[in-house]
Design a protein around this motif. Structure first.
Motif, PDB file in Angstrom:
ATOM      1  N   ASP A  44       0.847  -1.185   0.000  1.00 22.86           N
ATOM      2  CA  ASP A  44       0.000   0.000   0.000  1.00 22.86           C
ATOM      3  C   ASP A  44       0.884   1.236   0.000  1.00 22.86           C
ATOM      4  N   ILE A  45       0.630   2.150  -0.942  1.00 24.39           N
ATOM      5  CA  ILE A  45       1.371   3.403  -1.017  1.00 24.39           C
ATOM      6  C   ILE A  45       0.365   4.538  -1.003  1.00 24.39           C
ATOM      7  N   ALA A  46       0.621   5.551  -0.207  1.00 30.91           N
ATOM      8  CA  ALA A  46      -0.282   6.701  -0.128  1.00 30.91           C
ATOM      9  C   ALA A  46       0.532   7.988  -0.140  1.00 30.91           C
ATOM     10  N   THR A  47      -0.023   9.023  -0.761  1.00 29.64           N
ATOM     11  CA  THR A  47       0.598  10.339  -0.758  1.00 29.64           C
ATOM     12  C   THR A  47      -0.244  11.289   0.084  1.00 29.64           C
ATOM     13  N   GLY A  48       0.410  12.183   0.780  1.00 29.44           N
ATOM     14  CA  GLY A  48      -0.288  13.188   1.563  1.00 29.44           C
ATOM     15  C   GLY A  48      -0.528  14.433   0.744  1.00 29.44           C
ATOM     16  N   MET A  49      -0.963  15.488   1.409  1.00 34.04           N
ATOM     17  CA  MET A  49      -1.168  16.768   0.742  1.00 34.04           C
ATOM     18  C   MET A  49       0.173  17.309   0.255  1.00 34.04           C
ATOM     19  N   ALA A  50       0.159  17.924  -0.913  1.00 34.98           N
ATOM     20  CA  ALA A  50       1.358  18.524  -1.513  1.00 34.98           C
ATOM     21  C   ALA A  50       2.472  17.509  -1.719  1.00 34.98           C
ATOM     22  N   GLU A  51       2.104  16.251  -1.981  1.00 29.35           N
ATOM     23  CA  GLU A  51       3.107  15.192  -2.156  1.00 29.35           C
ATOM     24  C   GLU A  51       2.757  14.338  -3.370  1.00 29.35           C
ATOM     25  N   LYS A  52       3.752  14.026  -4.179  1.00 28.23           N
ATOM     26  CA  LYS A  52       3.603  13.125  -5.310  1.00 28.23           C
ATOM     27  C   LYS A  52       4.685  12.057  -5.206  1.00 28.23           C
ATOM     28  N   THR A  53       4.428  10.903  -5.814  1.00 30.66           N
ATOM     29  CA  THR A  53       5.453   9.861  -5.790  1.00 30.66           C
ATOM     30  C   THR A  53       5.320   8.974  -7.016  1.00 30.66           C
ATOM     31  N   GLU A  54       6.393   8.233  -7.312  1.00 32.64           N
ATOM     32  CA  GLU A  54       6.410   7.306  -8.446  1.00 32.64           C
ATOM     33  C   GLU A  54       6.722   5.907  -7.935  1.00 32.64           C
ATOM     34  N   ILE A  55       5.942   4.914  -8.388  1.00 31.82           N
ATOM     35  CA  ILE A  55       6.093   3.534  -7.935  1.00 31.82           C
ATOM     36  C   ILE A  55       6.438   2.648  -9.123  1.00 31.82           C
ATOM     37  N   ILE A  60       5.139   1.544 -14.467  1.00 33.69           N
ATOM     38  CA  ILE A  60       5.323   2.701 -13.597  1.00 33.69           C
ATOM     39  C   ILE A  60       3.962   3.300 -13.262  1.00 33.69           C
ATOM     40  N   ALA A  61       3.756   3.611 -11.992  1.00 28.07           N
ATOM     41  CA  ALA A  61       2.566   4.325 -11.550  1.00 28.07           C
ATOM     42  C   ALA A  61       3.012   5.598 -10.856  1.00 28.07           C
ATOM     43  N   SER A  62       2.603   6.749 -11.380  1.00 25.96           N
ATOM     44  CA  SER A  62       2.900   8.035 -10.752  1.00 25.96           C
ATOM     45  C   SER A  62       1.656   8.473  -9.991  1.00 25.96           C
ATOM     46  N   LEU A  63       1.812   8.705  -8.697  1.00 21.19           N
ATOM     47  CA  LEU A  63       0.680   8.966  -7.817  1.00 21.19           C
ATOM     48  C   LEU A  63       0.601  10.452  -7.499  1.00 21.19           C
ATOM     49  N   ASN A  64      -0.572  11.040  -7.747  1.00 16.89           N
ATOM     50  CA  ASN A  64      -0.785  12.457  -7.460  1.00 16.89           C
ATOM     51  C   ASN A  64      -1.010  12.657  -5.963  1.00 16.89           C
ATOM     52  N   ALA A  65      -1.060  13.914  -5.539  1.00 15.83           N
ATOM     53  CA  ALA A  65      -1.255  14.224  -4.121  1.00 15.83           C
ATOM     54  C   ALA A  65      -2.601  13.704  -3.628  1.00 15.83           C
ATOM     55  N   GLY A  66      -2.642  13.310  -2.350  1.00 12.35           N
ATOM     56  CA  GLY A  66      -3.876  12.850  -1.742  1.00 12.35           C
ATOM     57  C   GLY A  66      -4.451  11.615  -2.405  1.00 12.35           C
TER      58      GLY A  66
END
Length: 303
Positions: free
Chosen positions: A101-112, A119-125
């Protein structure tokens, strides 16, 4: 002979016949014997590459110096406890904790990077979950929020959301689930979007919005989602939805109770500076903003 002495002799396997009868009459005798029986019968799951405990101990643990006889009973108990610690750890690792499980918080992005190299790029929230152990037979992720996928070719790849499922074989696409609206955009290959009896096949440059059983098709010219370039773009979108996205990108709280919740916005804002973003949205909507604190904004209708 007291209970402690009987337990020591049982662990050392030196009980005489009369002592054995006395030990088996103890209230905890069955418990002790079941511990040893269960530990001896343990076999790791087929998919586990962990060696048996004896081999693991020989190759991974330092060899202990000879132990005096008087402390053998204590060491034996500790070894039994150690076996159960390992049993629990293996059970948790392979049977319970088999999801990621991967989660991003406010003002945060990540790449998995997924197990097959997709590749999955995850937007904020947003949040993404998948089962790595089952990946070879089922390429499937569960998404809440928004993510951009660059999928390696192979078997069917599913993105499951509470508002529908997106299926591909190998392509690039964006999935967004916000405010009960599922939006999918295709940037390469083709994408199938399904919710109940509604199914849409998207080609490059096409997008769809699903609200309930209603599907609205559209077109786009971008080659990648704008949010991956730190921009948010909207077309005739409710202002409340726009400000909710601004909250996610900047980690702020925006009070918009005093504005018309039905007004629509077409345009966008950058994710680099809050005040610049507020101006880009409030000016076209004829709104005023007030930054009360670094993380709190209030909106009102321009007088």
């Amino acid at each position: 002979m007291n209970q402690e002495d009987l337990e020591k002799k049982w662990l050392l396997e030196t009980l005489e016949e009369t002592e054995a009868k006395a030990f088996h009459a103890l209230e905890d005798a069955d418990f002790y014997e079941n511990i040893v029986k269960d530990a001896a019968a343990f076999k790791a799951a087929d998919f586990s590459e962990t060696p048996d405990f004896a081999s693991f101990k020989k190759t991974r643990m330092p060899q202990a110096a000879p132990t005096p006889v008087r402390s053998l009973w204590r060491g034996r108990f500790l070894r039994i406890a150690g076996v159960f610690v390992i049993l629990f750890g293996l059970y948790y690792l392979f049977l319970i904790n088999n999801g990621t499980d991967i989660a991003t918080g406010m003002a945060e992005k990540t790449e998995i990077t997924l197990p097959d190299g997709s590749i999955a790029s995850l937007n904020a929230g947003s949040s993404l979950a998948f089962n790595e152990n089952d990946w070879d037979t089922e390429r499937s992720v569960t998404l809440t929020g928004e993510a951009y996928f660059d999928v390696e070719k192979g078997s069917k790849f599913d993105v499951v959301t509470e508002n529908g499922t997106v299926s591909v074989l190998g392509t690039e696409f964006n999935v967004r689930l916000r405010e009960g609206i599922l939006e999918v955009r295709c940037y390469e290959g083709s994408v199938r979007v399904q919710r109940g009896a509604v199914t849409e096949i998207l080609q490059v440059g096409h997008n769809v919005q699903l609200t309930g059983t209603k599907a609205v098709l559209g077109n786009h010219t971008a080659t990648t989602p704008e949010w991956t370039q730190n921009k948010s773009v909207f077309e005739r979108t409710k202002a409340t939805v726009v400000f909710a996205e601004m909250e996610r990108q900047f980690g702020v709280s925006i009070d918009h109770d005093a504005i018309d919740s039905e007004m629509r916005f077409t345009g966008g804002f950058d994710h680099n500076d809050l005040e610049t973003a507020l101006k880009a949205v409030t000016l076209p909507l004829d709104l005023e903003y007030e930054i009360l604190k670094p993380d709190m904004v209030r909106l009102s209708t321009r007088e």
